[in-house]
Design an enzyme around this catalytic site. Structure first.
Site, PDB file in Angstrom:
ATOM      1  N   HIS A   1      65.719  62.226  31.982  1.00  0.00           N
ATOM      2  CA  HIS A   1      66.850  62.761  31.224  1.00  0.00           C
ATOM      3  C   HIS A   1      66.571  64.236  30.925  1.00  0.00           C
ATOM      4  CE1 HIS A   1      68.379  58.682  29.455  1.00  0.00           C
ATOM      5  NE2 HIS A   1      68.142  58.616  30.761  1.00  0.00           N
TER       6      HIS A   1
ATOM      7  N   GLU B   1      66.696  65.916  28.245  1.00  0.00           N
ATOM      8  CA  GLU B   1      65.885  66.132  27.052  1.00  0.00           C
ATOM      9  C   GLU B   1      64.404  65.900  27.334  1.00  0.00           C
ATOM     10  OE1 GLU B   1      68.620  64.153  27.433  1.00  0.00           O
ATOM     11  OE2 GLU B   1      69.384  63.572  25.470  1.00  0.00           O
TER      12      GLU B   1
ATOM     13  N   CYS C   1      69.919  59.582  23.657  1.00  0.00           N
ATOM     14  CA  CYS C   1      69.747  58.132  23.709  1.00  0.00           C
ATOM     15  C   CYS C   1      68.501  57.763  22.898  1.00  0.00           C
ATOM     16  CB  CYS C   1      69.597  57.678  25.167  1.00  0.00           C
ATOM     17  SG  CYS C   1      68.001  58.105  25.899  1.00  0.00           S
TER      18      CYS C   1
ATOM     19  N   CYS D   1      65.145  59.285  24.336  1.00  0.00           N
ATOM     20  CA  CYS D   1      65.003  60.723  24.092  1.00  0.00           C
ATOM     21  C   CYS D   1      64.810  61.027  22.612  1.00  0.00           C
ATOM     22  CB  CYS D   1      66.205  61.466  24.657  1.00  0.00           C
ATOM     23  SG  CYS D   1      66.314  61.367  26.464  1.00  0.00           S
TER      24      CYS D   1
END
Length: 177
Positions: free
Chosen positions: A60, A62, A90, A93
């Site tokens: 992801h 992040e 999410c 993260c």
């Protein structure tokens, strides 16, 4: 010296930078989420979702940005950093953000179904964790949400025929994904 003054014009500027990263994800066929990490007014990390490209569920924006920032700072603690991301983080993260001890997390589009910065839950300020991040949401929300909606609308139009024929896995409501 007291708390740093949060300049909303800076939030807008850095979210635009995160949106540039999200556009790169969109162009690569990835879910268009982008992130930048700022320390002392300077961007020290930039990333966009690369889950499909890297075949890595943890890639992801992040997570990739946090790793870059840790390398830049030379420490896993990012206590004086702010992360800007185009979509509410999410749980994975958000957990990483709390563990790296980010000072602040700023996001664009909220996520009432899976967001972990107040949307569905709030792991960034979870009472039993040893660190809590300041949260600012809704920065350039229309732009961030629009990019995501455009991406998923395009995805639905180009779905494979077998999904339209009902051979896909159903979600909890019984609808095909």
């Amino acid at each position: 010296m007291g708390e740093p003054i949060i300049d909303l014009h800076s939030d807008d500027y850095f979210m635009r930078e995160a949106l540039r990263q999200a556009t790169r994800a969109y162009e690569a066929g990835e879910v268009p989420v982008g992130a930048v990490i700022v320390r002392e007014g300077r961007i020290i990390a930039r990333a966009f979702n690369q889950v499909e490209q890297l075949k890595d569920a943890t890639a992801h924006a992040e997570m990739l940005a946090l790793t870059q920032a840790e390398e830049t700072v030379g420490d896993w603690r990012l206590t004086d950093c702010t992360l800007y991301v185009t979509k509410e983080p999410c749980p994975m993260c958000a957990g990483a953000m709390a563990h790296t001890r980010l000072a602040r997390v700023v996001f664009g589009a909220s996520d009432s179904k899976g967001g972990a910065a107040g949307g569905a839950m709030n792991l960034l300020q979870f009472p039993t964790l040893n660190h809590r991040c300041e949260i600012t949401g809704g920065i350039r929300e229309a732009d961030c949400r629009g990019l995501l909606q455009n991406f998923f609308a395009r995805q639905r139009l180009s779905e494979k025929p077998e999904k339209k024929n009902g051979n896909a896995d159903p979600d909890r409501s019984g609808r095909n994904l």
